[in-house]
Design an enzyme around this catalytic site. Structure first.
Site, PDB file in Angstrom:
ATOM      1  N   SER A 329       0.796  -1.232   0.000  1.00 36.34           N
ATOM      2  CA  SER A 329       0.000   0.000   0.000  1.00 36.34           C
ATOM      3  C   SER A 329       0.826   1.278   0.000  1.00 36.34           C
ATOM      4  O   SER A 329       0.279   2.355  -0.229  1.00 36.34           O
ATOM      5  CB  SER A 329      -0.932   0.000   1.209  1.00 36.34           C
ATOM      6  OG  SER A 329      -1.810  -1.091   1.119  1.00 36.34           O
ATOM      7  N   HIS A 374     -15.182   0.229   3.759  1.00 38.19           N
ATOM      8  CA  HIS A 374     -14.901   1.593   4.201  1.00 38.19           C
ATOM      9  C   HIS A 374     -16.065   2.533   3.921  1.00 38.19           C
ATOM     10  O   HIS A 374     -16.053   3.678   4.359  1.00 38.19           O
ATOM     11  CB  HIS A 374     -13.688   2.142   3.452  1.00 38.19           C
ATOM     12  CG  HIS A 374     -12.387   1.588   3.944  1.00 38.19           C
ATOM     13  ND1 HIS A 374     -11.736   0.547   3.308  1.00 38.19           N
ATOM     14  CD2 HIS A 374     -11.601   1.928   5.004  1.00 38.19           C
ATOM     15  CE1 HIS A 374     -10.602   0.268   3.952  1.00 38.19           C
ATOM     16  NE2 HIS A 374     -10.502   1.087   4.987  1.00 38.19           N
ATOM     17  N   CYS A 387      -7.835   2.559   1.525  1.00 34.93           N
ATOM     18  CA  CYS A 387      -8.944   1.755   1.006  1.00 34.93           C
ATOM     19  C   CYS A 387      -8.577   1.151  -0.349  1.00 34.93           C
ATOM     20  O   CYS A 387      -8.338   1.850  -1.326  1.00 34.93           O
ATOM     21  CB  CYS A 387     -10.197   2.621   0.863  1.00 34.93           C
ATOM     22  SG  CYS A 387     -11.554   1.726   0.085  1.00 34.93           S
TER      23      CYS A 387
END
Lengths: 616, 404
Positions: A329, A374, A387
């Protein structure tokens, strides 16, 4: 019958040849008179004083200092037990030596392996060069040699500097180590004046700056007695003094390095890099597991060497530049920046579909790390909470090329050009790459979803991550990471060419990037780095690893308003970036900026912006 | 007119035998150090017996025979020089020897003799005109081929005896001295550049040479162009060399600056000679330790042993004996009536002279260490036989000096 030259001409020509003969022999008579009459006394004295030998005076290597002048590598005297081949009848003597019990005696006194000694002695006899049989011998061995010298012809004690790393394992992979030159290296470098038994940089800075660090050995003629012991130096042949190597001053900050190593203490495998984003200088670099370069200075045994290289831990590997990991991420900052540059997203924009814990594409479900979903987040919140669904869609909408371009602009997929050997380039896939792996133009769009969240074919080194973070901190200006800032005696030294990468985009986009990355720390996935009084921007990452547990990643820079440090941390197989790697960064930042230790941080004074440190 | 003795050249025979005698005695002394090579002088004595017999035969066969087999012999020797790269025995990094069982020889020695024969045959031609290219170019090629092959072994010492022989024979065949020197000017050019580091020394020399030789305009332009090219290329080439390459050349020119290599041998040799003084330490009384530290003392550096044990007196005697050999060689060349015999004598004498000079200059530290043995003195069977063949050939000329 053919005629020779006419007789009168012949007489003249005979005169010329005879004259040349006279001149030649005259020259020799001159040389004889010079040696046997004028230099007789001096040379006779030498002949009476037994014999003369050529000794090498080893030049010390250059010292390596950190940016504040603290020593990272220097030299210490050591005593080596050497074998000096006899200059004459050496082959004959070698045979008798190796055949007789000489070998057994030598191995007994020196406590060394007899095969090794045999090989070295034969090599020395072949080349006529002195062979080091035992490096940095302890006092007991030296005393034993001195006692039984008469039984050990050819064996001598030599003083030679060896490498000392006063901080032990600290920054071991970055500094590298210097060891005895091996046959292969010697064959390659014979023309550069290397000899058997020389020290040579094997890895890290020691290797990259070998030519600078290496000094020039001196030589002197010494008069020795019949036992090969040195009596005095030869007056008639003045010694050539050794020239020590040049000193290096590195950008490393011992305080940053120490706190980084402390923080990484419980990480089994992984790496961390701290850069000064303003100029790219490396403040700290850790690779785990570590090794002690001092072991190599003293001459490492083959068994120990094998032990170091087995078991898959590879402590000699500098994971910060030689291992490539999926960025996970942490790569979402690249996707976001690319989206902003393309005009696909802006402050407050949403993606078409909200997060319900997954996203369906091409008949396949792509999950979000948060299984309960989310909801429909805007751009900044999506990065803040990392997300996946949001970035799946952004990657899909954007296509490969803008993503690849921004990633390369941030220094990924190419070597950073750091002045350390063995750097790997990682991988940022291009359309050509996919064309090669699937069929031209036939690769599935699904890869874009994975790329958007930093999975898939992407591979980055911790150093590349730190470089990327520096460019973000700088608002797009690229810098070249480097370790050496100055070389003694080389004014105006600079590492490498200026960098060409970098990212251009309007300033409001940068403001949004900074804001989003600060939110990650203030109220997002990196709560562990929330430090009262210090404004930190960062991004966590958890990279799926097909071979085991996830890798935990974290990148950050601080202070966010005027960054003086950019870090990247990768802990292999240890879980979540937010819970494992972010606390490591927090430890370093606290030490540096909050002065909760005795540290003497030479960095810029902490820019504390109390108003910015709002809670959730 | 017939005398009771054959018309041998007696001074030549006497000095050669004396040198061989001194050589045997010195080999005995040099190898009398306990531990190694004892009894070598006996081996050398046996070699001398063989060499004397061979020399006798070589002197008895009429030199016309050597004239007639010169080309086949030359071709054979080139073949062996090529073969030495394939089947030669390697010692100390050089391939110089071909071995037949326990017998071994250096093809370069045979090439030296064959080249002298071929050159003598070529120069001994009724229409020889060394002003014309078709007459002076072939000898150059004849000498260059074995020179390059031997230099590649590498054996620079032996190799350079080919050009030395060639130059002397050009001169003897009647090439004007001016023209010869002019032809050699590129060599002076390179040598002076390395010695002085400036091109101006050579420019001065070259102008003087032109004034002396007064060459034809074609030759003048060619030599100007050649030397100009050398003068321009050399410093540029030098500056483009790597440091280690420069160092290698400098070491070649001045081995004492490389204390770890041959500089060591030279220092030891100078100590041995210098410590001998006027009358030496006495035969067999050379300081054992100094001797033991003198490398190759019974082969390449045997003259150092003479210098140490017999002093200036002994070493000058040896120089005098060599002087007689060389002087008689050239003298025979000048009194021989036959062209081939005369030219052959010059070639052979020059090759001998050159080897003597290179070895002696090396032992006193004034020439690079190239591994050339000292004729007649150094231990070694092949060298002794070849040197005796050379003397046999000179005696051959002496025996038939009144013939046409």
């Amino acid at each position: 019958m053919p005629q020779g030259p006419p007789q009168r001409d012949r007489d003249t020509r005979f005169g010329v040849l005879a004259g040349l003969g006279l001149a030649g022999f005259g020259l020799i008579v001159l040389g004889l008179v010079r040696l046997q009459v004028f230099q007789h006394d001096a040379l006779l004295r030498l002949a009476d004083q037994n014999r003369i030998r050529l000794d090498v005076i080893r030049a010390p290597r250059g010292v390596i200092f950190d940016r504040a002048g603290r020593v990272l590598a220097d030299n210490q005297p050591s005593f080596s037990i050497v074998f000096r081949p006899a200059p004459i009848e050496s082959t004959l003597r070698a045979r008798t030596l190796v055949r007789s019990d000489w070998l057994a005696r030598v191995c007994g006194v020196l406590v060394v392996d007899s095969q090794e000694v045999k090989r070295k002695v034969q090599e020395a006899n072949r080349t006529g060069q002195t062979a080091v049989l035992r490096r940095s011998a302890p006092f007991a061995v030296m005393a034993a040699v001195e006692e039984s010298r008469s039984l050990l012809p050819g064996i001598d004690v030599q003083v030679a500097p060896i490498r000392r790393y006063p901080e032990g394992t600290l920054a071991a992979q970055l500094l590298g180590y210097a060891g005895e030159i091996n046959d292969h290296e010697l064959a390659e470098r014979l023309e550069k004046g290397y000899h058997l038994g020389d020290l040579i940089g094997k890895t890290g800075l020691e290797r990259r700056y070998e030519e600078v660090l290496r000094g020039e050995d001196g030589a002197e003629f010494v008069v020795v007695n019949a036992m090969g012991k040195r009596v005095t130096t030869l007056e008639e042949g003045p010694p050539r003094l050794p020239v020590s190597g040049r000193d290096l001053i590195v950008t490393l900050d011992l305080d940053v390095q120490r706190s980084l190593e402390e923080a990484m203490e419980h990480v089994e495998r992984g790496a961390a890099v701290a850069l000064d984003p303003r100029d790219g200088s490396v403040l700290g670099m850790v690779s785990k597991p570590v090794f002690d370069p001092n072991e190599f200075s003293q001459g490492i045994s083959f068994a120990r060497w094998k032990q170091l290289n087995s078991g898959g831990a590879f402590p000699l590997l500098n994971r910060a530049i030689q291992s490539a990991y999926p960025p996970g991420s942490t790569f979402k900052v690249v996707t976001m920046l690319a989206g902003l540059r393309q005009g696909l997203v802006h402050d407050g924009s949403h993606e078409p579909t909200g997060c319900t814990g997954g996203y369906y594409f091409g008949g396949r479900r792509f999950g979000c790390w948060k299984k309960e979903g989310h909801g429909n987040l805007d751009l900044v919140s999506a990065l803040q909470h990392s997300c996946d669904v949001f970035f799946y869609q952004l990657g899909l909408r954007m296509g490969l090329e803008p993503l690849e371009q921004t990633a390369r602009g941030l220094g990924l997929g190419e070597k950073t050009g750091i002045d350390l050997p063995g750097e790997t380039r990682g991988l940022v896939p291009s359309s050509a790459y996919y064309d090669q792996h699937f069929h031209t133009g036939r690769w599935p769009r699904g890869v874009l979803l994975n790329l958007g969240i930093g999975q898939g074919e992407l591979l980055v080194t911790p150093l590349q991550l730190a470089t990327m973070t520096s460019i973000l901190a700088n608002g797009g200006r690229a810098v070249r990471p480097h370790v050496v800032s100055a070389i003694q005696g080389v004014p105006g030294f600079k590492v490498g060419k200026p960098v060409e990468s970098g990212v251009e985009t309007p300033v409001q986009n940068w403001d949004l990037m900074h804001l989003a990355m600060r939110r990650v720390v203030e109220a997002g996935t990196a709560g562990a780095v929330r430090i009262p009084g210090l404004d930190v921007a960062g991004k966590t990452g958890t990279a799926q690893n097909p071979h085991g547990n996830d890798h935990a990643l974290f990148v950050c820079y601080a202070p966010a308003s005027a960054p003086t440090i950019a870090m990247a941390i990768v802990a292999e197989n240890s879980g979540h970036g937010g819970s494992i790697s972010a606390p490591i960064a927090a430890h370093v930042l606290k030490k540096l900026f909050l002065r909760d230790s005795t540290s003497t941080a030479p960095l810029s004074p902490p820019a504390v912006a109390a108003a910015d440190t709002v809670g959730d | 007119m017939r005398s009771r003795f054959p018309p041998l050249d007696w001074p030549l025979a006497f000095s050669t035998l004396s040198l061989i005698g001194i050589g045997l005695a010195t080999v005995y002394s040099a190898t009398s150090v306990p531990g190694a090579h004892e009894g070598m002088w006996v081996k050398q004595l046996v070699w001398f017996g063989v060499a004397a017999a061979v020399a006798w035969i070589v002197a008895a066969v009429h030199y016309r025979f050597y004239d007639s087999v010169s080309w086949p012999l030359y071709a054979l020797s080139l073949l062996m020089l090529v073969a030495v790269f394939a089947i030669g025995a390697e010692r100390m990094g050089a391939k110089r020897w071909i071995e037949f069982g326990s017998f071994q020889f250096q093809p370069s020695e045979i090439a030296k003799l064959a080249t002298a024969f071929v050159l003598a045959r070529f120069f001994d031609h009724a229409r020889l005109d060394l002003k014309k290219i078709r007459w002076w170019l072939p000898p150059l090629l004849i000498a260059v081929v074995p020179f390059l092959l031997v230099a590649k072994e590498p054996d620079l010492g032996t190799a350079s005896s080919f050009p030395a022989m060639l130059i002397a024979m050009y001169f003897w065949a009647g090439m004007p001295a001016g023209q010869l020197l002019l032809g050699l000017s590129p060599i002076f050019n390179v040598a002076l550049f390395f010695l002085t580091g400036s091109v101006w020394w050579f420019v001065g020399l070259f102008v003087g040479l032109l004034a002396y030789a007064r060459p034809r305009i074609v030759v003048l332009v060619a030599m100007l162009a050649l030397n100009g090219a050398v003068a321009v290329a050399l410093p540029n080439l030098w500056n483009h060399l790597h440091d280690y390459q420069k160092r290698r050349i400098e070491t070649f020119l001045n081995p004492e600056h490389d204390p770890s290599g041959s500089g060591y041998q030279v220092i030891q040799s100078k100590i041995a000679i210098g410590s001998g003084g006027l009358v030496g330490k006495g035969y067999l009384k050379g300081s054992q330790k100094a001797l033991a530290f003198l490398p190759m003392r019974h082969t390449d550096f045997i003259y150092s042993v003479v210098g140490e044990e017999l002093g200036l007196l002994g070493s000058l005697t040896v120089v005098l004996l060599y002087g007689i050999v060389v002087f008689r060689g050239y003298r025979l060349a000048s009194i021989a009536r036959d062209g081939f015999a005369s030219l052959m004598a010059v070639g052979i004498t020059t090759a001998l002279f050159f080897h003597i000079l290179v070895n002696m200059l090396m032992t006193i530290g004034w020439a690079p260490v190239t591994g050339v043995p000292l004729p007649f003195l150094s231990y070694g069977g092949t060298a002794l036989i070849v040197n005796c063949i050379q003397i046999g050939l000179l005696q051959n000329v002496a025996l038939r000096r009144r013939e046409y």
